[in-house]
Scaffold this active site. Structure first.
Site, PDB file in Angstrom:
ATOM      1  N   ARG A 181      48.703  32.823  36.608  1.00  0.00           N
ATOM      2  CA  ARG A 181      49.899  32.049  36.946  1.00  0.00           C
ATOM      3  C   ARG A 181      49.661  30.627  37.412  1.00  0.00           C
ATOM      4  NH1 ARG A 181      52.070  36.759  40.522  1.00  0.00           N
ATOM      5  NH2 ARG A 181      49.825  36.754  40.703  1.00  0.00           N
ATOM      6  N   ARG A 232      54.847  33.706  30.297  1.00  0.00           N
ATOM      7  CA  ARG A 232      55.373  34.810  31.097  1.00  0.00           C
ATOM      8  C   ARG A 232      56.885  34.721  31.307  1.00  0.00           C
ATOM      9  NH1 ARG A 232      55.996  38.055  33.276  1.00  0.00           N
ATOM     10  NH2 ARG A 232      55.209  38.438  35.370  1.00  0.00           N
ATOM     11  N   TYR A 246      45.611  53.043  44.212  1.00  0.00           N
ATOM     12  CA  TYR A 246      46.899  52.787  43.582  1.00  0.00           C
ATOM     13  C   TYR A 246      47.597  54.083  43.215  1.00  0.00           C
ATOM     14  CZ  TYR A 246      46.304  47.787  43.411  1.00  0.00           C
ATOM     15  OH  TYR A 246      46.178  46.481  43.775  1.00  0.00           O
TER      16      TYR A 246
HETATM   17  O1  CP3 Z   1      40.644  37.582  35.681  1.00  0.00           O
HETATM   18  C1  CP3 Z   1      41.315  37.435  34.650  1.00  0.00           C
HETATM   19  O2  CP3 Z   1      41.700  36.332  34.215  1.00  0.00           O
HETATM   20  C2  CP3 Z   1      41.562  38.652  33.789  1.00  0.00           C
HETATM   21  C3  CP3 Z   1      42.755  39.370  33.999  1.00  0.00           C
HETATM   22  C4  CP3 Z   1      42.934  40.286  35.191  1.00  0.00           C
HETATM   23  C5  CP3 Z   1      44.207  40.577  35.693  1.00  0.00           C
HETATM   24  N1  CP3 Z   1      44.092  41.549  36.634  1.00  0.00           N
HETATM   25  C6  CP3 Z   1      45.437  39.960  35.223  1.00  0.00           C
HETATM   26  C7  CP3 Z   1      46.611  39.999  36.095  1.00  0.00           C
HETATM   27  C8  CP3 Z   1      42.023  41.053  35.908  1.00  0.00           C
HETATM   28  C9  CP3 Z   1      40.505  41.091  35.802  1.00  0.00           C
HETATM   29  C10 CP3 Z   1      42.768  41.855  36.800  1.00  0.00           C
HETATM   30  C11 CP3 Z   1      42.156  42.851  37.681  1.00  0.00           C
HETATM   31  C12 CP3 Z   1      42.985  43.429  38.725  1.00  0.00           C
HETATM   32  N2  CP3 Z   1      44.286  43.815  38.656  1.00  0.00           N
HETATM   33  C13 CP3 Z   1      42.510  43.809  39.994  1.00  0.00           C
HETATM   34  C14 CP3 Z   1      41.097  43.662  40.451  1.00  0.00           C
HETATM   35  C15 CP3 Z   1      40.829  42.254  40.806  1.00  0.00           C
HETATM   36  C16 CP3 Z   1      41.327  41.876  42.137  1.00  0.00           C
HETATM   37  O3  CP3 Z   1      42.202  40.964  42.146  1.00  0.00           O
HETATM   38  O4  CP3 Z   1      40.862  42.449  43.096  1.00  0.00           O
HETATM   39  C17 CP3 Z   1      43.559  44.373  40.703  1.00  0.00           C
HETATM   40  C18 CP3 Z   1      43.497  44.908  42.103  1.00  0.00           C
HETATM   41  C19 CP3 Z   1      44.669  44.393  39.836  1.00  0.00           C
HETATM   42  C20 CP3 Z   1      45.990  44.955  40.124  1.00  0.00           C
HETATM   43  C21 CP3 Z   1      47.044  43.951  40.041  1.00  0.00           C
HETATM   44  N3  CP3 Z   1      47.476  43.372  38.892  1.00  0.00           N
HETATM   45  C22 CP3 Z   1      47.778  43.425  41.107  1.00  0.00           C
HETATM   46  C23 CP3 Z   1      47.632  43.799  42.552  1.00  0.00           C
HETATM   47  C24 CP3 Z   1      48.678  42.542  40.548  1.00  0.00           C
HETATM   48  C25 CP3 Z   1      49.770  41.831  41.274  1.00  0.00           C
HETATM   49  C26 CP3 Z   1      49.239  40.775  42.104  1.00  0.00           C
HETATM   50  C27 CP3 Z   1      49.222  39.498  41.361  1.00  0.00           C
HETATM   51  O5  CP3 Z   1      48.224  38.794  41.425  1.00  0.00           O
HETATM   52  O6  CP3 Z   1      50.267  39.202  40.746  1.00  0.00           O
HETATM   53  C28 CP3 Z   1      48.446  42.470  39.168  1.00  0.00           C
HETATM   54  C29 CP3 Z   1      49.104  41.636  38.191  1.00  0.00           C
HETATM   55  C30 CP3 Z   1      48.262  40.721  37.394  1.00  0.00           C
HETATM   56  N4  CP3 Z   1      47.101  41.069  36.797  1.00  0.00           N
HETATM   57  C31 CP3 Z   1      48.536  39.377  37.077  1.00  0.00           C
HETATM   58  C32 CP3 Z   1      47.518  38.924  36.256  1.00  0.00           C
HETATM   59  C33 CP3 Z   1      47.378  37.579  35.605  1.00  0.00           C
HETATM   60  C34 CP3 Z   1      49.743  38.605  37.492  1.00  0.00           C
HETATM   61  C35 CP3 Z   1      50.884  39.169  36.736  1.00  0.00           C
HETATM   62  C36 CP3 Z   1      51.920  38.148  36.361  1.00  0.00           C
HETATM   63  O7  CP3 Z   1      51.696  37.390  35.405  1.00  0.00           O
HETATM   64  O8  CP3 Z   1      52.977  38.182  36.988  1.00  0.00           O
END
Ligand code: CP3
Length: 654
Positions: free
Chosen positions: A337, A346, A459
């Site tokens: 984002r 998005r 989760y």
């Molecule tokens: O790093 C990258 O560019 C690759 C993509 C990636 C995403 N999530 C995309 C994402 C990776 C490697 C993850 C891993 C992930 N997802 C983790 C482990 C890494 C960490 O941050 O500890 C976890 C715990 C998640 C679970 C998750 N996904 C959460 C808690 C959330 C919401 C919080 C947030 O940051 O919005 C997501 C959503 C998410 N995953 C987004 C992205 C780009 C944002 C979603 C959006 O576009 O609204």
């Protein structure tokens, strides 16, 4: 690489082994241009083969010569349309059988049929005659030859000179491939100077190449270019003779007539033969490598592919703790984002839909990596996607982050966690990996990833994010048995999921144990470490694995024991001291505080330098943040960070 094609485009006329040829060429640094020049077709009329079968059963032959593997199989198929296997094999046992090389031997073995004489290398008609003569053949013996394509007059004459009465059994013939476009394109590219080497692997290819060139009206130009600017590689003596008869000089013929040897020796010697290869004959980094990609897909040939393209990248070197001139850098959540183009996308597509549309996931991954100029790309996906095939109902709601609508609350709920038997539900992830791999600059490694079982279990039990993971931990303490079952199912699914990403084209894996820092060491040992050990043991050993956790300052040694080639460090630990604790056996990744990127750029510079100074240029440091990039991060700061890391030399140390 001293024995490399160094990006030279190599036209390969091989058909049946086209894919292996392309993979091997790539492995030796070549850019394969596939130009299949043949198709083997069974003769529509199998009468000759069936007649042979009847005569064989009737005891009409003393010797049977099998020239090719494909031909042997065609022959047996035709015979068995009329004669049962026991019958022809019984008769075959009474004859003396000669196999021209390992391929007919293999084919005969498939039918459980014996071989009396295997012709030594290079397996031409000359060796066949010599070897047969050495067995003391009797004049008047009746010899049947399984023929392919055209008959070999020299072979027949040689056998007749030994007193044989020769019968020919034709089982297939050669034709041009159904689609001659790739061959035509390749020949035009040769004439245009866009190909550096041409690889001939059978005699008949020579005829077909000339036939098509004639058809295209470029035969003369082709001969000139082949003889002056293209390195001609030939698999063995017969092919070389055919080439010379056609007026084409041979530059390289391997000591043994084997595809692997041909390619290896050509990679070694192409540069030293006296041909003036055009500068245009070198491939570009983005050239599609169709066969290579399909090989990864169908065979999971990750080792081959990874060795070929990525081995020398600074990122892979750092994973192996080899010294690099600059420190490699990539950033967790580098696609997300904080980038306007991501937000724009998005606004039209939901997060899950984005993950499930491989073309979009690929675009997001590639554009972020290329724009930032980082040393690795990371697959755009999410650690929670694997929860769907496990039976969880997952949603990403705006503002709230992930929600699992059917979390586990009782020990008995674990029974409804699926034993994953099919990854079809997440096949979009592998499709994305393939698209990303095809679109990324050559040599830029791709990181695949998954959540670690503890973090996924959090989760699955909490139903979403949590502050203290109280439900998950209470579940673990209360029902250690159910906890173990859950962890095992997660490990099984995750190992398979990660290996499938490698098979689809990922070079490195990262395991995110984001929330394990909530545990003390004793709990980690009791409830998590055995499962992590099992997970790491099951991951494809040919790829490096990064083991990441946040807030794991008190668990680092235990995480290292669990597994991983690289340990991810967050900003709460001091990189130098953490690395000293971890010792020599692992590389480290980290560890700038993501919040620093929000602040004044001077602070970004000084903090980045502080971390680089701490690493002291030691082999095995991958620069990264201590956790993911925050959405409010200015893109400029991220780009500058990448530049700072790349410009840094440990000799500049403060
Ligand atoms: O790093 C990258 O560019 C690759 C993509 C990636 C995403 N999530 C995309 C994402 C990776 C490697 C993850 C891993 C992930 N997802 C983790 C482990 C890494 C960490 O941050 O500890 C976890 C715990 C998640 C679970 C998750 N996904 C959460 C808690 C959330 C919401 C919080 C947030 O940051 O919005 C997501 C959503 C998410 N995953 C987004 C992205 C780009 C944002 C979603 C959006 O576009 O609204």
């Amino acid at each position: 690489m001293p024995d490399s094609f160094r990006g030279l485009r190599v036209a390969a006329f091989e058909s049946r082994m086209a894919e292996s040829t392309a993979v091997l060429l790539s492995r030796h640094g070549g850019v394969p241009v596939e130009a299949p020049a043949l198709r083997e077709i069974a003769l529509d009329d199998q009468t000759e083969a069936i007649e042979f079968g009847r005569a064989l059963v009737a005891g009409a032959f003393d010797v049977v010569v099998l020239l090719t593997g494909v031909g042997t199989r065609f022959l047996v198929q035709a015979i068995e349309s009329q004669i049962p296997r026991v019958a022809w094999k019984k008769a075959f046992e009474q004859t003396f059988s000669i196999a021209r090389g390992p391929k007919p031997v293999a084919a005969l073995r498939e039918f459980g049929a014996k071989v009396d004489l295997v012709v030594p290398e290079p397996n031409t008609w000359r060796e066949l005659i010599d070897a047969f003569r050495a067995t003391g053949p009797k004049p008047g013996m009746r010899v049947a030859i399984q023929e392919y394509g055209e008959s070999n007059a020299d072979l027949i004459a040689g056998l007749e000179a030994l007193g044989a009465i020769v019968s020919r059994v034709r089982v297939y013939r050669w034709a041009l491939p159904d689609d001659t476009t790739p061959l035509r394109d390749a020949l035009r590219a040769i004439v245009a100077g866009e190909i550096g080497a041409a690889m001939f692997t059978s005699m008949k290819q020579v005829d077909h190449v000339l036939e098509i060139a004639g058809d295209e009206g470029i035969a003369e130009a082709l001969l000139t270019v082949l003889n002056t600017r293209i390195v001609i590689c030939s698999i063995g003596p017969s092919t070389s003779t055919a080439l010379r008869n056609a007026g084409i000089g041979v530059d390289i013929e391997p000591a043994h007539p084997k595809l692997g040897r041909l390619i290896a020796e050509s990679a070694e010697r192409w540069d030293s033969v006296s041909k003036s290869v055009s500068p245009r004959a070198f491939g570009t980094f983005k050239e599609p490598r169709k066969a290579v990609l399909s090989a990864i897909e169908t065979r999971g040939d990750s080792r081959l592919i990874n060795e070929s393209f990525f081995h020398d990248s600074i990122f892979m070197k750092a994973c192996r703790r080899e010294p690099t001139e600059t420190t490699p850098v990539w950033l967790m959540r580098q696609a997300g984002r904080y980038m306007a183009e991501y937000r724009e996308l998005r606004s039209k597509v939901g997060f899950l839909d984005l993950c499930k549309t491989p073309e979009l996931a690929a675009e997001v991954t590639i554009s972020a990596a290329v724009r930032l100029g980082v040393d690795a790309a990371i697959l755009f996906a999410d650690i929670l996607l694997i929860l769907e095939p496990l039976g969880f109902d997952l949603e990403f709601s705006r503002g709230e982050g992930p929600v699992i609508h059917n979390p586990l609350r009782e020990a008995s709920d674990v029974d409804r966690v699926n034993v994953v038997e099919d990854l079809a539900q997440v096949s979009f992830v592998f499709d994305a990996v393939r698209l990303i791999r095809a679109g990324l600059p050559r040599g830029l490694p791709l990181i695949g990833f998954a959540g670690a079982p503890f973090t996924l279990a959090c989760y699955a039990i909490e139903g979403g994010g949590s502050r203290h993971y109280d439900r998950a931990k209470a579940f673990m303490y209360r029902d250690p048995g159910a906890w173990s079952v859950l962890m095992e199912r997660l490990v099984d699914a995750t190992a398979w999921y990660l290996n499938a990403q490698v098979a689809a084209g990922a070079q490195v894996l990262q395991v995110f144990d984001s929330w394990v820092g909530t545990l003390c060491g004793r709990d980690y040992i009791e409830f998590v470490q055995p499962h992590m050990i099992r997970l790491f043991k099951r991951i494809d050993p040919s790829v490096p694995v990064i083991h990441f956790g946040a807030d794991t300052g008190s668990l680092l040694e235990l995480q290292r024991e669990a597994g991983g080639d690289v340990i991810g460090l967050d900003w709460r630990v001091d990189l130098e001291r953490a690395w000293a604790r971890l010792g020599e056996s692992v590389a480290v990744q980290g560890n700038l505080d993501p919040v620093v990127l929000l602040g004044p750029i001077e602070r970004v510079r000084s903090e980045a330098r502080r971390i680089l100074d701490q690493a002291r240029g030691r082999a095995g440091h991958i620069f990264n943040l201590g956790h993911g990039i925050l959405p409010s991060t200015p893109v400029d700061h991220v780009m500058e960070l990448v530049d700072i890391v790349h410009a840094y030399r440990s000799s500049d140390r403060a």
